[in-house]
Design a protein around this motif. Sequence first.
Motif, mmCIF file in Angstrom:
data_model
loop_
_atom_site.group_PDB
_atom_site.id
_atom_site.type_symbol
_atom_site.label_atom_id
_atom_site.label_comp_id
_atom_site.label_asym_id
_atom_site.label_seq_id
_atom_site.Cartn_x
_atom_site.Cartn_y
_atom_site.Cartn_z
ATOM 1 N N LEU A 1 51.505 48.682 29.661
ATOM 2 C CA LEU A 1 50.671 47.806 28.833
ATOM 3 C C LEU A 1 49.284 48.396 28.602
ATOM 4 O O LEU A 1 48.731 48.296 27.521
ATOM 5 N N LEU A 2 48.729 49.016 29.642
ATOM 6 C CA LEU A 2 47.408 49.628 29.508
ATOM 7 C C LEU A 2 47.441 50.924 28.715
ATOM 8 O O LEU A 2 46.405 51.405 28.279
ATOM 9 N N SER A 3 48.622 51.487 28.533
ATOM 10 C CA SER A 3 48.688 52.756 27.809
ATOM 11 C C SER A 3 48.175 52.609 26.385
ATOM 12 O O SER A 3 47.854 53.591 25.736
ATOM 13 N N GLY A 4 48.084 51.377 25.910
ATOM 14 C CA GLY A 4 47.479 51.157 24.604
ATOM 15 C C GLY A 4 46.041 51.633 24.556
ATOM 16 O O GLY A 4 45.535 51.987 23.499
ATOM 17 N N CYS A 5 45.370 51.675 25.716
ATOM 18 C CA CYS A 5 43.998 52.163 25.713
ATOM 19 C C CYS A 5 43.964 53.642 25.379
ATOM 20 O O CYS A 5 42.964 54.148 24.887
ATOM 21 N N ALA A 6 45.069 54.353 25.617
ATOM 22 C CA ALA A 6 45.114 55.767 25.275
ATOM 23 C C ALA A 6 45.052 55.965 23.768
ATOM 24 O O ALA A 6 44.577 56.971 23.281
ATOM 25 N N ALA A 7 45.525 54.982 23.015
ATOM 26 C CA ALA A 7 45.461 55.089 21.563
ATOM 27 C C ALA A 7 44.113 54.602 21.040
ATOM 28 O O ALA A 7 43.580 55.124 20.070
ATOM 29 N N ARG A 8 43.540 53.566 21.672
ATOM 30 C CA ARG A 8 42.320 52.957 21.163
ATOM 31 C C ARG A 8 41.064 53.469 21.837
ATOM 32 O O ARG A 8 39.997 53.468 21.248
ATOM 33 N N GLY A 9 41.155 53.838 23.116
ATOM 34 C CA GLY A 9 39.977 54.271 23.851
ATOM 35 C C GLY A 9 39.156 53.094 24.321
ATOM 36 O O GLY A 9 39.456 51.944 24.062
ATOM 37 N N TYR B 1 52.013 59.853 32.250
ATOM 38 C CA TYR B 1 52.105 58.433 32.575
ATOM 39 C C TYR B 1 50.692 57.867 32.748
ATOM 40 O O TYR B 1 50.487 56.686 32.712
ATOM 41 N N GLY B 2 49.713 58.717 32.930
ATOM 42 C CA GLY B 2 48.332 58.336 33.186
ATOM 43 C C GLY B 2 47.843 59.011 34.454
ATOM 44 O O GLY B 2 48.577 59.728 35.116
ATOM 45 N N GLU C 1 44.019 62.502 46.384
ATOM 46 C CA GLU C 1 44.662 63.389 45.423
ATOM 47 C C GLU C 1 44.749 62.653 44.100
ATOM 48 O O GLU C 1 44.986 61.437 44.079
ATOM 49 N N ILE C 2 44.567 63.394 42.999
ATOM 50 C CA ILE C 2 44.685 62.830 41.655
ATOM 51 C C ILE C 2 45.758 63.616 40.918
ATOM 52 O O ILE C 2 45.736 64.850 40.920
ATOM 53 N N TRP C 3 46.674 62.870 40.267
ATOM 54 C CA TRP C 3 47.805 63.495 39.581
ATOM 55 C C TRP C 3 47.969 62.971 38.162
ATOM 56 O O TRP C 3 47.747 61.797 37.892
ATOM 57 N N PHE C 4 48.383 63.868 37.255
ATOM 58 C CA PHE C 4 48.900 63.526 35.931
ATOM 59 C C PHE C 4 50.344 63.995 35.916
ATOM 60 O O PHE C 4 50.621 65.169 36.191
ATOM 61 N N ALA C 5 51.271 63.093 35.629
ATOM 62 C CA ALA C 5 52.694 63.444 35.611
ATOM 63 C C ALA C 5 53.392 62.646 34.518
ATOM 64 O O ALA C 5 52.854 61.654 34.013
#
Length: 180
Positions: A22-30, A127-128, A140-144
Amino acid sequence: MTNSFFKFALLRWLLPTLIAVLLSGCAARGVNGMAPEGQTPVSISSVVHYGKGIGISEFYVNGRRSGHQYDGWGSSGNSCCLNLPDKPSMPLMMTVRWKTYRTNFKEERWHETTVPVNFAVSMGKSYGMVVHFLPGHRVEIWFADEGVGSSNYPGPPYPRGLAPDYVPLADEKPEPTKGK
């Protein structure tokens, strides 16, 4: 094991995943509808791996408040968003600041560390961002491209089962003796 245990376990994994989608919409809008030129907004998820008797009351990533009240082993949450460069120089370093609390007695402590970000995939295919709070006050911080509940997730495995006892570090108060 009871059916309710499996429902709880599924909900504990499914809920953070659903929130991230649901929050992935922020990736489109910022943030505030637009990301600055040359930057990509990313959602922030977090997972606590500390163990029994310790939680996180709040945390910040690069100065941005990113989460609140995680009760310990397997607690997780999501927030939106942090703007990062479209093409970050490597290694991309992030500063994480967080406050832990111990549940058996009053002890709150601030911690801060700067860590490199682990990229299994590029930000736009991920995925974020997932911040893992690990024993010993490590981060640890991951992007996957897979969520933390997936067996293909490259970062620390999602905490499952009964929480282990928290083991205090040398400069922390020892756990109270049972029966006293």
